[in-house]
Design a protein around this motif. Structure first.
Motif, PDB file in Angstrom:
ATOM      1  N   ASN A  13      -6.361   3.094  -9.180  1.00  0.00           N
ATOM      2  CA  ASN A  13      -6.620   1.667  -8.988  1.00  0.00           C
ATOM      3  C   ASN A  13      -7.957   1.268  -9.611  1.00  0.00           C
ATOM      4  N   ASP A  14      -8.965   2.131  -9.520  1.00  0.00           N
ATOM      5  CA  ASP A  14     -10.257   1.854 -10.169  1.00  0.00           C
ATOM      6  C   ASP A  14     -10.105   1.795 -11.684  1.00  0.00           C
ATOM      7  N   LEU A  37       3.168   3.732  -9.341  1.00  0.00           N
ATOM      8  CA  LEU A  37       2.342   2.754 -10.038  1.00  0.00           C
ATOM      9  C   LEU A  37       3.258   1.666 -10.577  1.00  0.00           C
ATOM     10  N   GLY A  41      -0.154  -2.136  -8.548  1.00  0.00           N
ATOM     11  CA  GLY A  41      -1.176  -1.095  -8.575  1.00  0.00           C
ATOM     12  C   GLY A  41      -0.607   0.238  -8.142  1.00  0.00           C
ATOM     13  N   ARG A  43      -0.077   3.378  -5.351  1.00  0.00           N
ATOM     14  CA  ARG A  43       0.073   3.610  -3.920  1.00  0.00           C
ATOM     15  C   ARG A  43       0.826   4.920  -3.725  1.00  0.00           C
TER      16      ARG A  43
END
Length: 96
Positions: A13-14, A37, A41, A43
């Protein structure tokens, strides 16, 4: 959820920085679990995806840290890709 999966979800996510991914991808970290993904995003999850990438925890850690190029990991056999190779190629810049 394992610590490895939790750390990988945060790192993905970053790296994506809020950018949406056009499609679905699954990262299978051997012995730890899977990460999904998509446009929302990254998870934890294990659903059907356009492309599935499988590797051990060390390989994913090296890719996410920028110590290993995803293409080089694939070419050396450390990263296995099953499904839509085009989707995998669209993800490579976000992982590097």
């Amino acid at each position: 959820m394992s610590d490895v999966i939790e750390q990988a979800v945060a790192a993905l996510n970053d790296k994506l920085g809020g950018s949406a991914f056009d499609g679905t991808a699954k990262f299978v970290i051997e012995g730890e679990g899977a990460i999904m993904l998509d446009a929302s995003g990254a998870r934890s999850g294990d659903e059907v995806a356009d492309v599935t990438m499988t590797a051990d925890a060390d390989t994913f850690r090296d890719i996410l840290a920028g110590n290993m190029n995803p293409t080089a990991a694939f070419m050396s056999g450390r990263l296995k890709i099953d499904g839509d190779m085009g989707a995998a190629m669209r993800l490579a810049p976000a992982l590097s």
